[in-house]
Design a protein around this motif. Structure first.
Motif, PDB file in Angstrom:
ATOM      1  N   GLY A 251      20.139  85.147  26.699  1.00 24.46           N
ATOM      2  CA  GLY A 251      21.349  85.824  27.153  1.00 24.46           C
ATOM      3  C   GLY A 251      22.222  86.148  25.964  1.00 24.46           C
ATOM      4  N   ASP A 252      23.278  86.890  26.209  1.00 22.46           N
ATOM      5  CA  ASP A 252      24.198  87.281  25.141  1.00 22.46           C
ATOM      6  C   ASP A 252      24.831  86.060  24.488  1.00 22.46           C
ATOM      7  OD1 ASP A 252      23.648  89.908  25.719  1.00 22.46           O
ATOM      8  OD2 ASP A 252      25.625  90.367  26.557  1.00 22.46           O
ATOM      9  N   SER A 253      25.415  86.290  23.345  1.00 24.47           N
ATOM     10  CA  SER A 253      26.113  85.239  22.607  1.00 24.47           C
ATOM     11  C   SER A 253      27.319  84.741  23.402  1.00 24.47           C
ATOM     12  CB  SER A 253      26.567  85.804  21.264  1.00 24.47           C
ATOM     13  OG  SER A 253      27.205  84.819  20.512  1.00 24.47           O
ATOM     14  N   ALA A 254      27.555  83.446  23.344  1.00 22.41           N
ATOM     15  CA  ALA A 254      28.742  82.811  23.932  1.00 22.41           C
ATOM     16  C   ALA A 254      28.815  82.896  25.455  1.00 22.41           C
ATOM     17  CB  ALA A 254      30.015  83.368  23.301  1.00 22.41           C
TER      18      ALA A 254
ATOM     19  N   ASP B 179      27.849  85.359  31.527  1.00 24.86           N
ATOM     20  CA  ASP B 179      29.178  84.796  31.769  1.00 24.86           C
ATOM     21  C   ASP B 179      29.840  85.610  32.890  1.00 24.86           C
ATOM     22  OD1 ASP B 179      31.907  84.160  31.694  1.00 24.86           O
ATOM     23  OD2 ASP B 179      31.988  84.063  29.514  1.00 24.86           O
ATOM     24  N   ILE B 180      30.135  84.957  34.008  1.00 21.09           N
ATOM     25  CA  ILE B 180      30.697  85.692  35.148  1.00 21.09           C
ATOM     26  C   ILE B 180      32.073  86.278  34.849  1.00 21.09           C
ATOM     27  CG2 ILE B 180      29.377  84.383  36.844  1.00 21.09           C
ATOM     28  CD1 ILE B 180      32.020  82.918  37.544  1.00 21.09           C
ATOM     29  N   SER B 181      32.733  85.799  33.808  1.00 23.21           N
ATOM     30  CA  SER B 181      34.054  86.336  33.469  1.00 23.21           C
ATOM     31  C   SER B 181      33.971  87.513  32.493  1.00 23.21           C
ATOM     32  CB  SER B 181      34.943  85.234  32.876  1.00 23.21           C
ATOM     33  OG  SER B 181      34.466  84.820  31.623  1.00 23.21           O
ATOM     34  N   ARG B 182      32.753  87.843  32.050  1.00 24.70           N
ATOM     35  CA  ARG B 182      32.572  88.980  31.132  1.00 24.70           C
ATOM     36  C   ARG B 182      31.456  89.880  31.670  1.00 24.70           C
ATOM     37  NH1 ARG B 182      31.527  87.196  25.282  1.00 24.70           N
ATOM     38  NH2 ARG B 182      29.873  86.084  26.336  1.00 24.70           N
ATOM     39  N   ARG B 183      31.868  90.935  32.362  1.00 29.10           N
ATOM     40  CA  ARG B 183      30.920  91.843  33.014  1.00 29.10           C
ATOM     41  C   ARG B 183      29.870  92.381  32.045  1.00 29.10           C
ATOM     42  NH1 ARG B 183      30.121  94.297  37.644  1.00 29.10           N
ATOM     43  NH2 ARG B 183      29.089  96.306  37.665  1.00 29.10           N
TER      44      ARG B 183
END
Length: 118
Positions: A19-22, A93-97
């Motif tokens: 997955g993406d970073s962070a 991350d559900i807070s970062r679309r």
């Protein structure tokens, strides 16, 4: 499958976490393997792994879970770690679309790098 010193059957499965970073890949693995969480964890460089063992029907089953770096600059390094994997967990991350929108790209990479996922 292989046998341990006592003749008991053992199984080892390699799982990759991508997955993406962070997005929380390292913390997800840390919580599962050691029941720990760090709000101030640092970015993974390259790859790290944890092994979690469990007894299932008298057989030792080991999950070797590989935590890969999400940064683009490590993409060439991480592609080699798909080799031999029998499972993958795609994390966002559900807070970062934007990280959710990257899931398709991660799945495409997974399919192109490992014949197991085609």
């Amino acid at each position: 499958m292989y046998s341990d010193d006592e003749g008991r059957e053992e199984y080892l499965f390699k799982i990759v976490v991508i997955g993406d970073s962070a997005v929380g890949k390292s913390n997800l693995l840390s919580r599962y393997a050691r029941n720990e969480f760090s709000a101030n964890s640092k970015a993974t460089i390259g790859v790290e792994f944890q092994t979690q063992s469990m007894d299932i029907d008298g057989k030792e089953v080991k999950a070797q879970i590989w935590d890969t770096a999400g940064q683009e600059r490590f993409r060439a390094v991480t592609s080699a770690y798909y080799r031999g994997a029998v499972g993958a967990l795609v994390v966002y991350d559900i807070s970062r679309r934007m990280t959710f929108e990257s899931v398709g790209r991660w799945l495409d990479e997974l399919k192109s790098e490992s014949p197991f996922f085609t």
